[in-house]
Design an enzyme around this catalytic site. Structure first.
Site, PDB file in Angstrom:
ATOM      1  N   GLU A  49       0.848  -1.202   0.000  1.00  0.00           N
ATOM      2  CA  GLU A  49       0.000   0.000   0.000  1.00  0.00           C
ATOM      3  C   GLU A  49       0.882   1.249   0.000  1.00  0.00           C
ATOM      4  O   GLU A  49       1.546   1.551   0.990  1.00  0.00           O
ATOM      5  CB  GLU A  49      -0.903   0.004   1.242  1.00  0.00           C
ATOM      6  CG  GLU A  49      -1.743   1.278   1.360  1.00  0.00           C
ATOM      7  CD  GLU A  49      -2.483   1.381   2.695  1.00  0.00           C
ATOM      8  OE1 GLU A  49      -2.739   0.347   3.361  1.00  0.00           O
ATOM      9  OE2 GLU A  49      -2.791   2.519   3.086  1.00  0.00           O
ATOM     10  N   ARG A  53       0.064  10.431  -0.094  1.00  0.00           N
ATOM     11  CA  ARG A  53       0.313  11.524   0.862  1.00  0.00           C
ATOM     12  C   ARG A  53       1.464  12.400   0.446  1.00  0.00           C
ATOM     13  O   ARG A  53       1.820  13.340   1.153  1.00  0.00           O
ATOM     14  CB  ARG A  53       0.656  10.951   2.242  1.00  0.00           C
ATOM     15  CG  ARG A  53      -0.504  10.297   2.888  1.00  0.00           C
ATOM     16  CD  ARG A  53      -0.166   9.758   4.242  1.00  0.00           C
ATOM     17  NE  ARG A  53      -1.114   8.726   4.545  1.00  0.00           N
ATOM     18  CZ  ARG A  53      -1.104   7.968   5.616  1.00  0.00           C
ATOM     19  NH1 ARG A  53      -0.158   8.123   6.516  1.00  0.00           N
ATOM     20  NH2 ARG A  53      -2.017   7.052   5.781  1.00  0.00           N
ATOM     21  N   THR A  77      -4.728   6.019   1.484  1.00  0.00           N
ATOM     22  CA  THR A  77      -5.159   7.413   1.647  1.00  0.00           C
ATOM     23  C   THR A  77      -6.000   7.872   0.453  1.00  0.00           C
ATOM     24  O   THR A  77      -5.907   9.019   0.004  1.00  0.00           O
ATOM     25  CB  THR A  77      -3.946   8.359   1.867  1.00  0.00           C
ATOM     26  OG1 THR A  77      -2.972   7.695   2.696  1.00  0.00           O
ATOM     27  CG2 THR A  77      -4.361   9.621   2.591  1.00  0.00           C
ATOM     28  N   LYS A 137     -11.163  -1.770   6.598  1.00  0.00           N
ATOM     29  CA  LYS A 137     -10.014  -1.365   7.408  1.00  0.00           C
ATOM     30  C   LYS A 137     -10.564  -0.739   8.688  1.00  0.00           C
ATOM     31  O   LYS A 137     -11.440   0.139   8.613  1.00  0.00           O
ATOM     32  CB  LYS A 137      -9.194  -0.345   6.613  1.00  0.00           C
ATOM     33  CG  LYS A 137      -8.206   0.481   7.425  1.00  0.00           C
ATOM     34  CD  LYS A 137      -7.353   1.350   6.514  1.00  0.00           C
ATOM     35  CE  LYS A 137      -6.714   2.497   7.288  1.00  0.00           C
ATOM     36  NZ  LYS A 137      -5.588   3.112   6.579  1.00  0.00           N
TER      37      LYS A 137
HETATM   38  C1  3PG Z   1      -2.239   4.722   8.118  1.00  0.00           C
HETATM   39  O1  3PG Z   1      -1.607   5.719   7.825  1.00  0.00           O
HETATM   40  O2  3PG Z   1      -3.017   4.092   7.402  1.00  0.00           O
HETATM   41  C2  3PG Z   1      -2.010   4.307   9.482  1.00  0.00           C
HETATM   42  O3  3PG Z   1      -1.977   5.468  10.244  1.00  0.00           O
HETATM   43  C3  3PG Z   1      -0.737   3.603   9.709  1.00  0.00           C
HETATM   44  O4  3PG Z   1      -0.637   3.607  11.066  1.00  0.00           O
HETATM   45  P1  3PG Z   1       0.725   3.300  11.796  1.00  0.00           P
HETATM   46  O5  3PG Z   1       1.708   4.335  11.311  1.00  0.00           O
HETATM   47  O6  3PG Z   1       0.396   3.459  13.259  1.00  0.00           O
HETATM   48  O7  3PG Z   1       1.119   1.903  11.428  1.00  0.00           O
END
Ligand code: 3PG
Length: 219
Positions: A49, A53, A77, A137
């Protein structure tokens, strides 16, 4: 492995079942995309994934899709119809969104992208499942109630499967993966912020390899 051919659309369940962890990747430089994906593949993870961003994210997805047929790249995202269309055009095979809207759901369907929509409440689970999305999710998982929340949802939402993401680590992942309504988890811990800049691809491969030990929990 062979069922992942790029001509066949994936289902959300296929995305979730491929490995115990979906790495959440943030890339700031397109030159890092293929080495990062290679490092994860070497550690046994191919469902990747890449989050939308950074300005480079779509080019990174494109590079991985073009150069590494063994990888299955998705976009994270995804917040709008435009994001979904751009991700599909770049070669993404699946999408992950931090929340659910009908517009994102429909755009992913239209673009042939499997979607893991983000949810954090019962109402959001009902909205997504009413529109046919039952692999979700749970975000942000630890912050929004963690294992206890997933256990509570297992009653009314007995037919829904989750990929908890947000605050997951190698240490707490087993508690999540042991739940019957959890298929996999998501997390950024496999791809620490500075590893790409430092070119420490061996570290990424080691972190990915460690997650293979989690696999038995879901077999
Ligand atoms: C995301 O960005 O989808 C999650 O915030 C990932 O979370 P983490 O950085 O706590 O693994």
């Amino acid at each position: 492995m062979d069922t992942m051919s790029s001509s066949t659309p994936l289902t959300a369940l296929q995305v979730m079942q491929d490995a115990p962890v979906i790495p959440v990747i943030v890339l700031n430089d397109v030159a890092h995309a293929v080495p990062m994906a290679r490092a994860l593949l070497a550690g046994g993870i191919r469902m990747l994934e890449v989050t939308l961003r950074t300005p480079q994210a779509l080019a990174c997805i494109e590079a991985i899709a073009r150069e590494l047929p063994a990888a299955v790249v998705g976009a994270g995202t995804v917040r709008s119809k435009a994001d979904a269309q751009a991700a599909a055009n770049a070669g993404a095979r699946f999408a992950v969104s931090p929340g659910y809207t009908s517009a994102v759901g429909q755009a992913c369907r239209d673009a042939g992208l499997a979607l893991l929509p983000g949810v954090a409440t019962g109402g959001e689970i009902m909205a997504a499942s009413e529109e046919g999305f039952t692999e979700l999710k749970f975000f942000p998982a630890v912050q929004a109630g963690g294992v206890a929340m997933l256990k509570a949802w297992g009653g009314p939402f007995f037919d829904v499967k989750f990929c908890p993401t947000g605050g997951i680590t190698l240490q707490n992942a087993p508690d999540f993966l042991a739940l019957p309504n959890v298929v996999c988890v998501g997390g950024s811990w496999l791809v620490p912020a500075n590893t790409a800049e430092e070119g420490d691809w061996g570290r990424v491969t080691r972190l990915a390899s460690e997650t293979a030990n989690l696999r038995h929990l879901k077999l």
